[in-house]
Design an enzyme around this catalytic site. Structure first.
Site, PDB file in Angstrom:
ATOM      1  N   HIS A 196      49.899  70.644  42.370  1.00 46.73           N
ATOM      2  CA  HIS A 196      50.579  71.792  41.769  1.00 46.73           C
ATOM      3  C   HIS A 196      52.026  71.867  42.233  1.00 46.73           C
ATOM      4  CE1 HIS A 196      46.601  73.982  40.726  1.00 46.73           C
ATOM      5  NE2 HIS A 196      47.117  73.383  39.670  1.00 46.73           N
ATOM      6  N   GLU A 234      43.753  45.427  25.918  1.00 43.23           N
ATOM      7  CA  GLU A 234      43.693  46.140  27.199  1.00 43.23           C
ATOM      8  C   GLU A 234      42.865  45.406  28.245  1.00 43.23           C
ATOM      9  OE1 GLU A 234      42.038  49.994  26.196  1.00 43.23           O
ATOM     10  OE2 GLU A 234      40.867  49.080  24.583  1.00 43.23           O
ATOM     11  N   ASP A 237      45.512  50.680  30.761  1.00 43.54           N
ATOM     12  CA  ASP A 237      44.263  49.985  31.073  1.00 43.54           C
ATOM     13  C   ASP A 237      44.498  48.509  31.378  1.00 43.54           C
ATOM     14  OD1 ASP A 237      42.567  52.113  31.023  1.00 43.54           O
ATOM     15  OD2 ASP A 237      41.921  51.841  28.953  1.00 43.54           O
ATOM     16  N   CYS A 244      51.142  51.170  23.132  1.00 43.26           N
ATOM     17  CA  CYS A 244      50.847  52.603  23.104  1.00 43.26           C
ATOM     18  C   CYS A 244      50.545  53.146  24.497  1.00 43.26           C
ATOM     19  CB  CYS A 244      49.674  52.899  22.167  1.00 43.26           C
ATOM     20  SG  CYS A 244      48.142  52.043  22.585  1.00 43.26           S
TER      21      CYS A 244
END
Length: 819
Positions: free
Chosen positions: A450, A686, A710, A757
């Site tokens: 956070h 991948e 990946d 991508c």
């Protein structure tokens, strides 16, 4: 030992509200000659200043200390309310134990009461019993509480539903707090189960500790009058990701890859927030509050605890308001979760129990917090484990009030500084002023914390995980902090600093120009066109992508249709969604990736077996082969939607030529049955085997789309989310670039195109190298679209080809990033 008789116990009561319940339990004390009638008013007054609800359906109303003179003799009374009575919003009391404490004779009863609290079955039995002796024996110890029955399989309540956690970082503090607050609005008891780990749905910490990561299947069950309503509301909330918006802050233009020439040393960390700054170092080290176990009167120690909790809640409410105004509701929700920790019944129960065992409130609170911090740190998911920092932050806030320690503040100099710290809690970061803090670098922490999230929302460049050597940096020394690269450069000279000023000015100009020209095509200075598309997951994303200037959709993740439900989506439902997405793109291509899930994402209606290594198991197209009743309806929906605009199909996890041929044959059969249009079909690259077979695959496929995230994991055998390996799992490693280049070469020999991508396409340096390697399409995150398009327009293909050539000659990712 206090004696309790049956006259002091009232069974099967049904008070209208808390006030009547206190009156009834107070009357029992009056009738037993324990208190004067005026003490009941004191019991009512205490409710106005503190909460006497302990948890698990038990409340202990008692009067204020200043009214002890109204106590005639120490005693307790018990009001049993089987149907429950609302004590506070979200808290239902079924056993109300009235306490009149003239001395410490009641402590043994309270000790036993805290033990009963931890046994849900015992509480349930006492709340329903028709024999007052059961309650007497549980509180006096004349008969030991029955041991809860154990079972290897946790028991669910009668009514339930199964759901998959679709929040990107799992059921972490913010969405978990939303779940708990919603659950508390119903009277029904709520239980959440992940495998054999079970949580009370109305307790934030309990919910965090079941480790519900992204893709985890959980069972939510309920029991009570409004159980059905509760489950319906909770299921809808989970389907809507508990109101959590994906963090899509405006993409900050990255500075060009640059290294100062005259810095004396470099400290490497992990990028937490992008941007480059220079300035003087200001060191900040947390001081741990000294906690001594000085026993005091349990009632007074309890008062101290309540005052500390109340003050902390007020502070967090103000912090929430401040952050909401500065950074938006999504970031501010962190502090709603912090406030929820203060009401966690397990923490309060243990703290109270320790107090009544003779310990101080400060020591007891510290023990309860530390146990749970250590428990969270042991969770396998790094994001959920990172929530230990949130609990520690809350614990420190309360501890400071208990010990009288002034809340430690970050004192800045009268000029902007680069903050160097052992660690920064989320509440520390939220109070930083970007005008005074140029950037910060911490010894520990991770990019999903956070603290990192708040830094990005504030636009403060940040580095985390830099190691203990960071604390050796001299206070006041000049440094350059490159948040994008995760590097802190020590003692640069004037020439280095002047270059940073120029880079900052360039970045500001580029951001403004990129936004203004986001709809212009990405054509290089030497007239080479690169298509910049977007990665999306639903219709809303598709609309945002179009507004951001994306040239179509390079990756539509269809998993969102499958993971937010108890049954598979119908062909009609899929068709409608695909059609709507295609129509948002107004004639630009949409590449739809078929279902890509596996054993790591537990889907209730598939009953997938648990795999030791799901990333090497039945996933992607392999799963589609195993479940043709999922695969074929999806293909039918895609072909039907293809009549509304340009569409391509992409198969994930293709590892062999046989995988491709089988998938293509199924798709062709579906097309012929529908008399559908012929559309391009490609594959995701991948896994390494797809690269090595690229020359064969290229003869048959329409295109390749490389998933660099990946591919990096499979080639390097490193989890990109692993806190220790994250620095090494770099998609710009020469081994990955060689894989990409080999794929492009194979595609070009057959006249096919290659897209990327994965995350690498969203980096400025990555986009340049990929384009230079021959990649024709970059599919990026939505906030990155304008920046990447502008970068391509400002570059020449010849320069990017030369850059890619040099990158292929590098030996390490550091050498590549240094080009």
């Amino acid at each position: 030992m206090i004696e309790i008789n049956e006259r002091q116990i009232s069974l099967h009561a049904s008070p209208r509200d808390k006030q009547e319940a206190i009156n009834l339990v107070g009357q029992l004390l009056i009738d037993s000659h324990n208190i004067a009638p005026g003490y009941v008013n004191s019991m009512q007054q205490r409710e106005e200043v503190s909460n006497t609800y302990l948890g698990n359906g038990i409340a202990i109303p008692h009067g204020l200390n200043e009214h002890r003179d109204l106590i005639e003799r120490t005693g307790i009374s018990v009001l049993q309310v089987p149907a429950g009575v609302t004590w506070n919003p979200g808290e239902t009391a079924r056993l109300i134990v009235g306490i009149a404490a003239k001395s410490d004779e009641h402590i043994e009863v309270l000790r036993r009461l805290t033990r009963v609290l931890s046994d849900e079955k015992q509480v349930e039995r006492l709340a329903q019993t028709t024999n007052p002796q059961d309650i007497i024996q549980a509180l006096t110890g004349e008969r030991a509480p029955e041991k809860a029955a154990t079972s290897n399989q946790p028991v669910d309540y009668e009514h339930y539903f199964d759901a998959v956690v679709t929040n990107k970082t799992g059921l972490h503090a913010r969405p978990a707090a939303m779940f708990v607050n919603l659950a508390k609005s119903f009277k029904a008891r709520i239980r959440v189960r992940n495998g054999e780990r079970v949580a009370d749905g109305k307790r934030l910490l309990s919910l965090l500790q079941i480790g519900a990561e992204h893709g985890t299947q959980i069972r939510v069950s309920a029991q009570g009058d409004d159980a059905d309503k509760a489950l319906k509301a909770l299921q809808e909330a989970l389907n809507n990701k508990l109101g959590e918006e994906e963090a899509e802050t405006e993409q900050r233009t990255e500075t060009a890859s640059w290294t100062p020439r005259h810095a004396s040393a470099t400290i490497n960390g992990i990028s937490a927030a992008p941007g480059i700054v220079f300035g003087a170092v200001k060191t900040y080290v947390h001081r741990a509050a000294k906690v001594e176990d000085v026993a005091g009167d349990p009632i007074e120690e309890g008062e101290k605890l309540q005052q500390a909790l109340d003050t902390s809640k007020k502070e967090l409410a103000q912090l929430h308001a401040d952050v909401s105004a500065r950074s938006g509701a999504s970031q501010a929700a962190i502090f709603e979760a912090h406030s929820e920790f203060l009401s966690d019944s397990s923490i309060l129960q243990q703290t109270i129990s320790l107090i009544y065992q003779g310990h101080s409130a400060a020591w007891s609170w510290n023990q309860a917090i530390q146990e749970r911090v250590e428990s969270l740190q042991q969770l396998s998911d790094p994001v959920l484990a990172g929530r230990a920092a949130d609990l520690r932050d809350v614990g420190t806030r309360v501890q400071n009030h208990l010990t009288g320690t002034q809340q430690q503040e970050i004192h800045l100099d009268n000029h902007p500084v680069i903050l160097v710290a052992d660690d920064l809690a989320p509440s520390d970061t939220a109070t930083l002023d970007p005008q005074g803090v140029l950037g910060f670098c911490t010894v520990g922490g991770g990019p999903t914390s956070h603290t990192a999230i708040i830094a990005r929302s504030l636009g403060i460049p940040a580095i985390v995980g830099a190691g203990k050597e960071l604390l050796n940096v001299a206070d006041g020394s000049t440094c350059i902090l490159d948040g994008s690269a995760g590097k802190l450069y020590l003692q640069p000279d004037d020439e280095d600093i002047e270059q940073v000023r120029q880079l900052q000015q360039q970045a500001r100009q580029q951001e403004e120009a990129a936004r203004a020209e986001r709809f212009a095509p990405a054509i290089t200075r030497d007239q080479h066109r690169v298509e910049v598309a977007a990665n999306i997951g639903n219709v809303r994303d598709a609309q945002k992508a179009a507004e951001a200037g994306a040239e179509g959709v390079g990756l539509l993740r269809t998993e969102f249709l499958y993971l937010e439900r108890n049954s598979a989506p119908s062909e009609e439902e899929q068709f409608a969604v695909y059609r709507d997405i295609i129509q948002t793109q107004k004639g630009q291509n949409v590449i739809i990736r078929t279902l890509d899930i596996g054993g790591d994402k537990e889907v209730s209606y598939l009953n997938l077996p648990k795999e030791d290594n799901p990333f090497l198991g039945v996933r992607g197209v392999r799963l589609c082969f195993e479940y043709p009743d999922l695969f074929i309806p999806q293909l039918r929906a895609i072909y039907r939607a293809a009549t509304y605009g340009p569409v391509s199909i992409m198969f994930p996890m293709i590892a062999t030529l046989e995988d491709w041929q089988k998938a293509a044959a199924i798709a062709e059969q579906v097309r012929q049955e529908l008399n559908g249009p012929t559309i391009p079909i490609g594959i995701m690259v991948e896994v390494p085997s797809a690269v090595l077979l690229a020359t064969h695959l290229a003869r048959e496929i329409a295109f390749f789309s490389i998933g660099t995230n990946d591919l990096t994991q499979y080639v390097m055998a490193m989890d990109r989310g692993h806190p220790q390996l994250a620095k090494q799992a770099d998609s710009l490693h020469p081994a990955i670039l060689q894989m990409i280049w080999q794929t492009v070469q194979a595609a070009e020999q057959e006249g096919k195109w290659v897209g990327v991508c994965g995350g690498l396409a969203s980096e400025v340096l990555g986009a340049s190298i990929l384009t230079g390697l021959g990649v024709k399409e970059l599919s990026v995150s939505i906030p990155s679209v304008a920046t990447i398009k502008a970068h391509i327009r400002s570059s020449s293909l010849q320069d990017m080809q030369e850059l890619a050539k040099r990158a292929l000659q590098c030996r390490t990712s550091a050498e590549v990033r240094g080009l």
